[in-house]
Structure formats: structure tokens, C-alpha cells
Design a protein around this motif. Structure first.
Motif, mmCIF file in Angstrom:
data_model
loop_
_atom_site.group_PDB
_atom_site.id
_atom_site.type_symbol
_atom_site.label_atom_id
_atom_site.label_comp_id
_atom_site.label_asym_id
_atom_site.label_seq_id
_atom_site.Cartn_x
_atom_site.Cartn_y
_atom_site.Cartn_z
ATOM 1 N N MET A 1 1.030 -1.035 -0.059
ATOM 2 C CA MET A 1 0.074 -0.052 0.085
ATOM 3 C C MET A 1 0.920 1.260 -0.018
ATOM 4 O O MET A 1 2.095 1.315 0.519
ATOM 5 C CB MET A 1 -1.009 0.034 1.073
ATOM 6 N N GLY A 33 -9.646 -0.282 -9.546
ATOM 7 C CA GLY A 33 -9.120 -0.697 -8.074
ATOM 8 C C GLY A 33 -7.825 -0.497 -7.767
ATOM 9 O O GLY A 33 -7.253 -0.883 -6.691
ATOM 10 N N ASN A 34 -7.144 0.595 -8.314
ATOM 11 C CA ASN A 34 -5.921 0.904 -7.978
ATOM 12 C C ASN A 34 -5.900 1.950 -6.642
ATOM 13 O O ASN A 34 -4.917 2.098 -6.063
ATOM 14 C CB ASN A 34 -5.317 1.728 -9.313
ATOM 15 N N SER A 52 -3.200 0.883 -3.662
ATOM 16 C CA SER A 52 -3.157 -0.497 -3.317
ATOM 17 C C SER A 52 -2.869 -1.521 -4.383
ATOM 18 O O SER A 52 -3.429 -1.020 -5.608
ATOM 19 C CB SER A 52 -4.409 -0.749 -2.326
ATOM 20 N N ASN A 53 -2.421 -2.659 -4.129
ATOM 21 C CA ASN A 53 -2.395 -3.628 -5.146
ATOM 22 C C ASN A 53 -1.720 -3.469 -6.365
ATOM 23 O O ASN A 53 -2.086 -3.694 -7.431
ATOM 24 C CB ASN A 53 -4.195 -3.803 -5.387
ATOM 25 N N MET A 54 -0.193 -2.846 -6.119
ATOM 26 C CA MET A 54 0.253 -2.606 -7.210
ATOM 27 C C MET A 54 2.010 -2.464 -7.014
ATOM 28 O O MET A 54 2.136 -2.342 -5.767
ATOM 29 C CB MET A 54 0.080 -1.612 -7.981
ATOM 30 N N PRO A 93 -8.086 -4.001 -1.300
ATOM 31 C CA PRO A 93 -7.758 -4.993 -2.232
ATOM 32 C C PRO A 93 -6.735 -6.109 -1.910
ATOM 33 O O PRO A 93 -5.768 -5.745 -0.992
ATOM 34 C CB PRO A 93 -7.573 -4.349 -3.794
ATOM 35 N N ARG A 94 -6.708 -7.212 -2.455
ATOM 36 C CA ARG A 94 -5.648 -8.233 -2.058
ATOM 37 C C ARG A 94 -4.666 -7.984 -2.868
ATOM 38 O O ARG A 94 -4.872 -7.626 -4.060
ATOM 39 C CB ARG A 94 -6.022 -9.660 -2.271
ATOM 40 N N PRO A 95 -3.212 -8.173 -2.510
ATOM 41 C CA PRO A 95 -2.074 -8.199 -3.424
ATOM 42 C C PRO A 95 -2.239 -8.775 -4.610
ATOM 43 O O PRO A 95 -2.826 -9.989 -4.521
ATOM 44 C CB PRO A 95 -0.908 -8.404 -2.373
ATOM 45 N N GLU A 96 -1.464 -8.202 -5.698
ATOM 46 C CA GLU A 96 -1.427 -9.140 -6.781
ATOM 47 C C GLU A 96 -0.443 -10.100 -6.585
ATOM 48 O O GLU A 96 0.360 -9.997 -5.997
ATOM 49 C CB GLU A 96 -0.986 -8.121 -7.959
#
Length: 98
Positions: A1, A33-34, A52-54, A93-96
């Protein structure tokens, strides 16, 4: 995050002129969702985005497409952190997957 802190480098008049395009860009990032939160600082000398999630490289690429960045109106300070605690009911969001 990530916590992304925007600091204005231009007059509020120039910021206000670019604000509709910046908001459209934010809407697209939320829809993808970013981003999980965004808003102006108080006092109004910039803003804050929670992303989040990137990976960091992807975030940097996204920030480069912000109309504020394209018009050279802000500088960004990015802080990465690992959210280990969340308020009840807050879902991120869950991590990629790598």
C-alpha cells in the motif's frame, strides 16, 4: 500500500483549471481498483491518495498520467507501507500475485 502526497507547485487558479481532468483520472483509477481513498489536504496545498494492489513501478507509471503531472502542477512524495491492521469492516484489495 502507498500513501501518495501531492504538493501543488502552481497557483490554485491553474490547479482549479486542471481539476476536472484530474478528477476524471481519479475516477478511472478507483474503477480499476488502484486507489482506495483520495482527497485534498487541509489547508489546500495539495492532496493525498491511498493506492493499493500494485508494484511501485506501476504506481509511478500511473502517476505520470495524472493531468496534474502532465501539466507540471504537482510534485509527489510516495511512502510505501504494509497495512497489518485494519478497522473493522474495512476491506482492501488483495495484493497481486507475483
Amino acid at each position: 500500500m502507498y500513501i501518495v502526497s501531492l504538493t501543488y507547485t502552481a497557483s490554485l487558479e491553474r490547479i482549479d483549471d486542471a481539476l476536472p481532468a484530474h478528477r476524471d483520472w481519479l475516477d478511472a483509477q478507483f474503477a480499476a481498483g488502484n486507489f482506495v481513498a483520495a482527497g485534498p489536504k487541509v489547508p489546500r496545498d495539495g492532496g493525498v491518495i491511498l493506492a493499493s494492489n500494485m508494484e511501485r513501478a506501476r504506481l509511478d507509471a500511473l502517476l505520470a498520467t495524472d493531468p496534474f503531472a502532465e501539466q507540471d502542477l504537482v510534485v509527489y512524495a510516495v511512502t510505501e507501507f504494509k497495512a497489518t491492521r485494519l478497522a473493522p469492516g474495512l476491506n482492501l484489495p488483495r495484493p497481486e500475485a507475483p
